[in-house]
Design a protein around this motif. Structure first.
Motif, PDB file in Angstrom:
ATOM      1  N   PRO A  18      46.472  40.386  52.588  1.00  0.00           N
ATOM      2  CA  PRO A  18      47.620  40.775  51.783  1.00  0.00           C
ATOM      3  C   PRO A  18      47.967  39.978  50.631  1.00  0.00           C
ATOM      4  CG  PRO A  18      48.396  39.710  53.937  1.00  0.00           C
ATOM      5  CD  PRO A  18      46.809  39.927  54.020  1.00  0.00           C
ATOM      6  N   VAL A  19      48.269  40.527  49.581  1.00  0.00           N
ATOM      7  CA  VAL A  19      48.586  39.809  48.210  1.00  0.00           C
ATOM      8  C   VAL A  19      49.919  39.450  48.335  1.00  0.00           C
ATOM      9  CG1 VAL A  19      48.683  40.037  45.844  1.00  0.00           C
ATOM     10  CG2 VAL A  19      46.954  41.436  47.142  1.00  0.00           C
ATOM     11  N   ALA A  20      50.101  38.094  48.175  1.00  0.00           N
ATOM     12  CA  ALA A  20      51.597  37.565  48.249  1.00  0.00           C
ATOM     13  C   ALA A  20      52.159  37.859  46.637  1.00  0.00           C
ATOM     14  CB  ALA A  20      51.395  36.159  48.220  1.00  0.00           C
ATOM     15  N   ALA A  21      53.466  38.183  46.878  1.00  0.00           N
ATOM     16  CA  ALA A  21      54.579  38.431  45.799  1.00  0.00           C
ATOM     17  C   ALA A  21      55.521  37.722  46.046  1.00  0.00           C
ATOM     18  CB  ALA A  21      54.656  39.940  45.800  1.00  0.00           C
ATOM     19  N   SER A  22      56.031  36.951  45.195  1.00  0.00           N
ATOM     20  CA  SER A  22      57.235  36.127  45.144  1.00  0.00           C
ATOM     21  C   SER A  22      58.178  36.923  44.138  1.00  0.00           C
ATOM     22  CB  SER A  22      57.037  34.640  44.875  1.00  0.00           C
ATOM     23  OG  SER A  22      56.068  34.328  45.524  1.00  0.00           O
ATOM     24  N   ALA A  23      59.414  36.654  44.402  1.00  0.00           N
ATOM     25  CA  ALA A  23      60.619  37.309  43.478  1.00  0.00           C
ATOM     26  C   ALA A  23      60.565  36.272  42.401  1.00  0.00           C
ATOM     27  CB  ALA A  23      61.827  37.290  44.192  1.00  0.00           C
ATOM     28  N   ALA A  24      61.237  36.699  41.165  1.00  0.00           N
ATOM     29  CA  ALA A  24      61.167  35.902  40.010  1.00  0.00           C
ATOM     30  C   ALA A  24      62.210  34.609  40.356  1.00  0.00           C
ATOM     31  CB  ALA A  24      61.660  36.542  38.807  1.00  0.00           C
ATOM     32  N   SER A  25      63.088  34.790  40.974  1.00  0.00           N
ATOM     33  CA  SER A  25      64.250  33.657  41.162  1.00  0.00           C
ATOM     34  C   SER A  25      63.479  32.621  41.958  1.00  0.00           C
ATOM     35  CB  SER A  25      65.215  34.331  41.961  1.00  0.00           C
ATOM     36  OG  SER A  25      64.926  35.165  43.136  1.00  0.00           O
ATOM     37  N   GLU A  26      62.325  32.933  42.857  1.00  0.00           N
ATOM     38  CA  GLU A  26      61.865  31.924  43.399  1.00  0.00           C
ATOM     39  C   GLU A  26      60.526  31.486  42.833  1.00  0.00           C
ATOM     40  OE1 GLU A  26      60.715  33.686  47.065  1.00  0.00           O
ATOM     41  OE2 GLU A  26      63.035  34.116  47.718  1.00  0.00           O
ATOM     42  N   VAL A  33      54.525  41.012  36.742  1.00  0.00           N
ATOM     43  CA  VAL A  33      54.953  42.560  37.082  1.00  0.00           C
ATOM     44  C   VAL A  33      53.989  43.404  36.578  1.00  0.00           C
ATOM     45  CG1 VAL A  33      56.782  44.120  36.717  1.00  0.00           C
ATOM     46  CG2 VAL A  33      57.511  42.025  36.519  1.00  0.00           C
ATOM     47  N   VAL A  34      53.516  44.084  37.712  1.00  0.00           N
ATOM     48  CA  VAL A  34      52.383  45.059  37.566  1.00  0.00           C
ATOM     49  C   VAL A  34      53.107  46.548  37.950  1.00  0.00           C
ATOM     50  CG1 VAL A  34      50.009  45.701  38.178  1.00  0.00           C
ATOM     51  CG2 VAL A  34      50.586  43.537  37.955  1.00  0.00           C
ATOM     52  N   ASP A  35      52.756  47.569  36.968  1.00  0.00           N
ATOM     53  CA  ASP A  35      53.457  48.694  37.317  1.00  0.00           C
ATOM     54  C   ASP A  35      52.276  49.488  37.126  1.00  0.00           C
ATOM     55  OD1 ASP A  35      54.790  51.456  37.291  1.00  0.00           O
ATOM     56  OD2 ASP A  35      55.865  50.992  35.535  1.00  0.00           O
ATOM     57  N   GLY A  40      49.891  55.576  42.145  1.00  0.00           N
ATOM     58  CA  GLY A  40      50.795  55.664  43.537  1.00  0.00           C
ATOM     59  C   GLY A  40      50.927  54.107  43.956  1.00  0.00           C
ATOM     60  N   GLY A  41      50.805  53.089  43.217  1.00  0.00           N
ATOM     61  CA  GLY A  41      50.998  51.766  43.827  1.00  0.00           C
ATOM     62  C   GLY A  41      52.437  51.043  43.575  1.00  0.00           C
ATOM     63  N   GLY A  42      53.329  51.857  42.731  1.00  0.00           N
ATOM     64  CA  GLY A  42      54.594  51.636  42.478  1.00  0.00           C
ATOM     65  C   GLY A  42      54.673  50.342  41.590  1.00  0.00           C
ATOM     66  N   VAL A  43      55.766  49.719  41.427  1.00  0.00           N
ATOM     67  CA  VAL A  43      55.755  48.185  40.832  1.00  0.00           C
ATOM     68  C   VAL A  43      55.864  46.877  41.735  1.00  0.00           C
ATOM     69  CG1 VAL A  43      57.315  47.283  39.019  1.00  0.00           C
ATOM     70  CG2 VAL A  43      57.253  49.598  38.988  1.00  0.00           C
ATOM     71  N   ARG A  44      54.963  46.158  41.398  1.00  0.00           N
ATOM     72  CA  ARG A  44      54.934  45.122  42.224  1.00  0.00           C
ATOM     73  C   ARG A  44      54.956  43.799  41.161  1.00  0.00           C
ATOM     74  NH1 ARG A  44      49.448  45.280  45.906  1.00  0.00           N
ATOM     75  NH2 ARG A  44      50.842  43.276  46.738  1.00  0.00           N
ATOM     76  N   THR A  45      55.736  42.738  41.787  1.00  0.00           N
ATOM     77  CA  THR A  45      55.822  41.520  41.382  1.00  0.00           C
ATOM     78  C   THR A  45      55.218  40.371  42.154  1.00  0.00           C
ATOM     79  OG1 THR A  45      58.014  42.351  40.575  1.00  0.00           O
ATOM     80  CG2 THR A  45      57.629  39.963  40.432  1.00  0.00           C
ATOM     81  N   GLY A  46      54.715  39.478  41.501  1.00  0.00           N
ATOM     82  CA  GLY A  46      54.192  38.249  41.846  1.00  0.00           C
ATOM     83  C   GLY A  46      54.326  37.036  41.081  1.00  0.00           C
ATOM     84  N   CYS A  47      53.971  35.763  41.523  1.00  0.00           N
ATOM     85  CA  CYS A  47      54.192  34.538  40.862  1.00  0.00           C
ATOM     86  C   CYS A  47      53.220  33.893  40.776  1.00  0.00           C
ATOM     87  CB  CYS A  47      55.596  33.869  41.572  1.00  0.00           C
ATOM     88  SG  CYS A  47      55.950  32.219  41.084  1.00  0.00           S
ATOM     89  N   ALA A  48      52.781  33.483  39.469  1.00  0.00           N
ATOM     90  CA  ALA A  48      51.694  32.509  39.508  1.00  0.00           C
ATOM     91  C   ALA A  48      52.158  30.942  39.237  1.00  0.00           C
ATOM     92  CB  ALA A  48      50.909  32.758  38.083  1.00  0.00           C
ATOM     93  N   GLY A  49      52.162  30.059  40.050  1.00  0.00           N
ATOM     94  CA  GLY A  49      52.694  28.732  40.191  1.00  0.00           C
ATOM     95  C   GLY A  49      52.165  27.878  39.050  1.00  0.00           C
ATOM     96  N   GLY A  50      52.982  26.948  38.814  1.00  0.00           N
ATOM     97  CA  GLY A  50      52.283  26.153  37.796  1.00  0.00           C
ATOM     98  C   GLY A  50      52.580  26.505  36.190  1.00  0.00           C
ATOM     99  N   GLY A  60      45.770  36.690  38.012  1.00  0.00           N
ATOM    100  CA  GLY A  60      45.013  36.391  39.301  1.00  0.00           C
ATOM    101  C   GLY A  60      45.787  35.556  40.010  1.00  0.00           C
ATOM    102  N   GLY A  61      46.659  34.617  39.509  1.00  0.00           N
ATOM    103  CA  GLY A  61      47.454  33.451  40.242  1.00  0.00           C
ATOM    104  C   GLY A  61      48.538  34.013  41.139  1.00  0.00           C
ATOM    105  N   ALA A  62      49.051  35.166  40.569  1.00  0.00           N
ATOM    106  CA  ALA A  62      50.153  36.004  41.100  1.00  0.00           C
ATOM    107  C   ALA A  62      49.618  36.813  42.079  1.00  0.00           C
ATOM    108  CB  ALA A  62      50.851  36.892  40.110  1.00  0.00           C
ATOM    109  N   GLY A  63      48.357  36.710  42.432  1.00  0.00           N
ATOM    110  CA  GLY A  63      47.745  37.524  43.598  1.00  0.00           C
ATOM    111  C   GLY A  63      47.191  38.908  43.406  1.00  0.00           C
ATOM    112  N   PHE A  64      46.888  39.310  42.099  1.00  0.00           N
ATOM    113  CA  PHE A  64      46.491  40.425  41.729  1.00  0.00           C
ATOM    114  C   PHE A  64      44.895  40.246  41.445  1.00  0.00           C
ATOM    115  CE2 PHE A  64      50.873  40.702  40.473  1.00  0.00           C
ATOM    116  CZ  PHE A  64      51.199  42.024  41.374  1.00  0.00           C
TER     117      PHE A  64
END
Length: 272
Positions: A18-26, A33-35, A40-50, A60-64
């Motif tokens: 599974p691809v990890a996705a973190s909220a922007a607040s975290e 944000v990937v739409d 058919g994949g909807g809108v997904r959000t991830g976080c690239a740390g650092g 890639g760092g956000a899990g995509f």
């Protein structure tokens, strides 16, 4: 290092992880944000740390996972394997492609004028990808959640002062100013028996009842009260009254002897 992150993300997708996705607040780095739009994949959000060095590193760092076009390096043709129909040969198909956007948290999107491989997003910013005819992502750039406010600490209950009654209890009655806690006398001054005026009335009636003792001012005559002073006493401590009495007795004796002698002389002279 910039090429390592996309390869790792691609491996995760191929292995079914599974691809990890973190909220922007975290997210302490860059929010992505990937739409997927009509894919058919909807809108997904991830976080690239650092602090990712490029838009591709942030993606890639956000899990995509993503694929690049073979004829134009740096151009993203597939994200997470979509669209599967794109051969990823030319830079962009004739109908739809992955458009690249920049956004500020809680703000709006702006179309990127640079490729994802040459743009360096700042930590705290938002990156957007949308598949279609060049439209922006379907959601606004996520805003960070408000920071929780510190809760007030409960205050300890107020302790009453030593002389203050506890809450909910009546205060003890205090005596009025100038009064003491002793009981009041059983009768008033008018109920007390009046002292007898003189001692002769009691003796005349022959009653066995005794009169109350007279006060010191009534029992002692004023003429006989002698108050000795410090200077009227001798050094040996003899009372002045005793000395005066002895002097009076000596004077009376001498006077009597002198009178007796005068009478005797008068009697002798008359006989001659």
């Amino acid at each position: 290092m910039r090429l390592l992150a996309p390869l790792v993300a691609l491996g995760m997708v191929l292995l079914g992880a599974p691809v990890a996705a973190s909220a922007a607040s975290e997210c302490s780095g860059v929010t992505v944000v990937v739409d997927f739009g009509s894919l058919g994949g909807g809108v997904r959000t991830g976080c690239a740390g650092g602090d990712p060095g490029s838009g591709l590193a942030a993606l890639g760092g956000a899990g995509f996972a993503f694929d690049l076009a073979s004829r134009q390096p740096g151009f993203v043709c597939r994200i997470n394997g979509a669209p599967a129909s794109d051969p990823c040969v030319n830079a962009a198909p004739n109908t739809a492609y992955w458009s690249y956007w920049h956004g500020t948290p809680g703000g709006s999107w702006s179309y990127s004028s640079a490729g994802a491989s040459g743009y360096d997003p700042a930590p705290g910013s938002v990156e957007g990808w949308a598949f279609g005819a060049g439209g922006q992502p379907g959601i606004a750039p996520p805003a960070p959640a408000p920071q929780p406010q510190p809760q007030p600490q409960p205050q300890p209950p107020v302790q009453p002062a030593p002389n203050q009654p506890a809450p909910g209890r009546p205060a003890p009655s205090q005596p009025a100013s100038g009064q003491t806690g002793q009981p009041a006398p059983s009768g008033t001054a008018s109920e007390q028996p009046a002292p007898s005026q003189t001692g002769s009335s009691a003796s005349a009636t022959g009653s066995s009842a005794t009169s109350p003792p007279a006060s010191p001012s009534e029992s002692a005559p004023a003429s006989t009260s002698v108050v000795p002073t410090a200077g009227s006493r001798e050094d040996r401590g003899v009372p002045v009254g005793l000395i005066v009495g002895l002097a009076v007795m000596v004077a009376l004796g001498a006077a009597g002897w002198w009178i007796a002698r005068r009478r005797a002389e008068s009697s002798g002279g008359a006989g001659s």
